[in-house]
Design a protein around this motif. Structure first.
Motif, PDB file in Angstrom:
ATOM      1  N   ALA A 179       0.828  -1.204   0.000  1.00 22.44           N
ATOM      2  CA  ALA A 179       0.000   0.000   0.000  1.00 22.44           C
ATOM      3  C   ALA A 179       0.866   1.260   0.000  1.00 22.44           C
ATOM      4  N   ALA A 180       1.900   1.268   0.853  1.00 21.30           N
ATOM      5  CA  ALA A 180       2.791   2.427   0.918  1.00 21.30           C
ATOM      6  C   ALA A 180       3.557   2.604  -0.390  1.00 21.30           C
ATOM      7  N   THR A 201      -8.603  -3.400   2.804  1.00 19.08           N
ATOM      8  CA  THR A 201      -7.556  -2.555   3.374  1.00 19.08           C
ATOM      9  C   THR A 201      -6.647  -1.944   2.323  1.00 19.08           C
ATOM     10  N   LEU A 202      -6.581  -2.540   1.124  1.00 16.75           N
ATOM     11  CA  LEU A 202      -5.657  -2.061   0.104  1.00 16.75           C
ATOM     12  C   LEU A 202      -6.282  -1.129  -0.925  1.00 16.75           C
ATOM     13  N   GLY A 203      -7.480  -1.455  -1.388  1.00 14.97           N
ATOM     14  CA  GLY A 203      -8.005  -0.823  -2.586  1.00 14.97           C
ATOM     15  C   GLY A 203      -8.595   0.558  -2.397  1.00 14.97           C
ATOM     16  N   ASP A 204      -8.331   1.447  -3.380  1.00 14.12           N
ATOM     17  CA  ASP A 204      -9.107   2.687  -3.471  1.00 14.12           C
ATOM     18  C   ASP A 204     -10.551   2.322  -3.818  1.00 14.12           C
ATOM     19  N   ARG A 205     -10.674   1.363  -4.744  1.00 12.75           N
ATOM     20  CA  ARG A 205     -11.973   0.764  -5.059  1.00 12.75           C
ATOM     21  C   ARG A 205     -11.798  -0.744  -5.118  1.00 12.75           C
ATOM     22  N   VAL A 206     -12.902  -1.444  -4.911  1.00 11.60           N
ATOM     23  CA  VAL A 206     -12.896  -2.908  -4.945  1.00 11.60           C
ATOM     24  C   VAL A 206     -13.939  -3.361  -5.951  1.00 11.60           C
ATOM     25  N   CYS A 207     -13.528  -4.302  -6.819  1.00 10.18           N
ATOM     26  CA  CYS A 207     -14.427  -4.873  -7.824  1.00 10.18           C
ATOM     27  C   CYS A 207     -14.742  -6.307  -7.413  1.00 10.18           C
ATOM     28  N   VAL A 208     -16.006  -6.599  -7.157  1.00  4.74           N
ATOM     29  CA  VAL A 208     -16.424  -7.934  -6.713  1.00  4.74           C
ATOM     30  C   VAL A 208     -16.948  -8.722  -7.912  1.00  4.74           C
ATOM     31  N   LEU A 209     -16.395  -9.929  -8.105  1.00  2.63           N
ATOM     32  CA  LEU A 209     -16.794 -10.794  -9.205  1.00  2.63           C
ATOM     33  C   LEU A 209     -17.431 -12.071  -8.671  1.00  2.63           C
ATOM     34  N   LYS A 210     -18.370 -12.591  -9.440  1.00  2.00           N
ATOM     35  CA  LYS A 210     -18.985 -13.883  -9.136  1.00  2.00           C
ATOM     36  C   LYS A 210     -19.297 -14.579 -10.457  1.00  2.00           C
TER      37      LYS A 210
END
Length: 377
Positions: A179-180, A201-210
């Motif tokens: 992250a840093a 904890t890491l993402g500016d945005r998170v993309c969820v897939l299924k």
């Protein structure tokens, strides 16, 4: 740095079966850290490999910095990938592993030395620079793999579950380092993980897939507090959100408890979107308020009775996994037959009977047919 765009991008291994990745539309901003997350087999690694040029794109297009790279070879896309298995050359030192790609590109020695020195200092690899992978720990090898990507100064970093081979403590420290590192370099990064804690904890945005289908893309806070559907609700968060089916809607109010006396706080805008007289609700563990423990006395406050089946002790707090106490003819069912309640340490024990109610304004409402959050309909 660069923008990335997926336009209706699909990967189809077998025309007789559903696509591994199905018509993904996704815009990634310049300098953004985007995390792809989902269960095993959901298509997240395939999506990353499509962007890297390691998998063909059967339908749609992919753009990097506005340029269509759908048919461009992997070596010409100006991306750098960090693999789960490190993929270091065992016969080379850390320095040689990091310099190898630049040497192949005929970059002059002074530039190579400068870039390797920069990555070495950033990743604190000074003591390892002349060692081979066999003499390194898993975390050290992963840092060398990241250094190899950094020295290339690509437009986009791609990371495919880079921490999954590390132990729990090392995963946490390396996660903070990644992250840093991304913040300091400002390079557009696409990161794949099956660990939703990493994603949050890491993402500016998170993309969820299924099953190869994009479910929701948003900030970690929005995914947690306002999930787009029941799948996102239960996948994001640990422990996951409890879902209750068959909640009655009466006169624009969602109600629960004996005699339908517990008002769940549905807004008029949400009520207008309810097609029938039932709704699904979701409540996070921390949003259940305990109003009684082991008490049969009548309560002025409407509540839901639960039996504590298991207690997880986590230092300053505990999670109680509870079975609902409901009559046989109750229209309400609890998915997984379990409601999770967070409580202060020492509050609950296995076998306790408790009564709970949702914190006002914390309930998420889902359509019973589509299972989509009413706020998004």
């Amino acid at each position: 740095m660069a923008t990335v765009e997926f336009r209706q991008a699909s990967r189809i291994y077998d025309p007789e079966r559903p696509p591994a990745v199905s018509r993904v539309n996704l815009d990634i901003a310049d300098g953004e850290f985007l995390v792809l997350v989902g269960p095993s087999g959901c298509g997240k690694s395939t999506t990353l490999r499509m962007l890297a040029g390691l998998e063909p794109i059967d339908e749609g297009q992919i753009f990097i910095d506005g340029k269509d790279v759908t048919e461009t070879r992997a070596r010409d896309r100006d991306v750098a990938m960090v693999f789960q298995s490190y993929a270091l050359y065992p016969n080379m030192t850390a320095r040689q592993n990091m310099a190898f790609a630049l040497e192949n590109k005929k970059v002059d020695k002074a530039t190579i030395d400068e870039r390797v020195a920069f990555a070495t200092k950033m990743l604190e690899l000074e003591d390892l620079i002349d060692k081979k992978p066999a003499a390194m720990s898993g975390g050290q090898r992963q840092r060398v793999a990241m250094g190899r990507a950094i020295v290339r100064q690509p437009k986009v970093f791609l990371m495919d579950e880079p921490l999954s081979n590390l132990d729990a403590k090392l995963r946490v420290s390396t996660r903070a380092q990644i992250a840093a590192l991304q913040r300091e370099l400002g390079t557009t990064t696409v990161y794949v993980t099956h660990d939703q804690t990493e994603a949050m904890t890491l993402g500016d945005r998170v993309c969820v897939l299924k099953s190869g289908i994009l479910q929701q893309v948003d900030s970690p806070a929005v995914l947690y507090e306002n999930p787009g559907n029941t799948f996102v609700a239960t996948f994001i968060g640990s422990p996951s959100m409890s879902l209750l089916d068959g909640i009655a809607v009466e006169n624009g109010r969602a109600v629960l408890g004996e005699g339908h006396t517990l008002d769940l706080g549905m807004t008029s805008e949400q009520a207008a979107k309810v097609k029938g007289d039932k709704v699904i609700i979701g409540v996070r563990p921390e949003n259940w308020e305990i109003v009684a423990i082991n008490s049969d006395a009548p309560l002025d406050t409407p509540s839901v009775p639960l039996e504590v089946a298991l207690v997880e002790h986590l230092g300053s707090e505990q999670y109680a996994y509870c079975h609902p106490i409901m009559t046989a003819d109750s229209p309400v069912t609890v998915r997984g037959e379990r409601i999770t309640v967070r409580a202060p340490k020492g509050t609950l024990d296995q076998g306790d009977t408790i009564r709970v109610r949702p914190v006002p304004g914390s309930v998420v409402f889902f359509d019973p047919e589509t299972e989509i959050n009413l706020n998004y309909l």
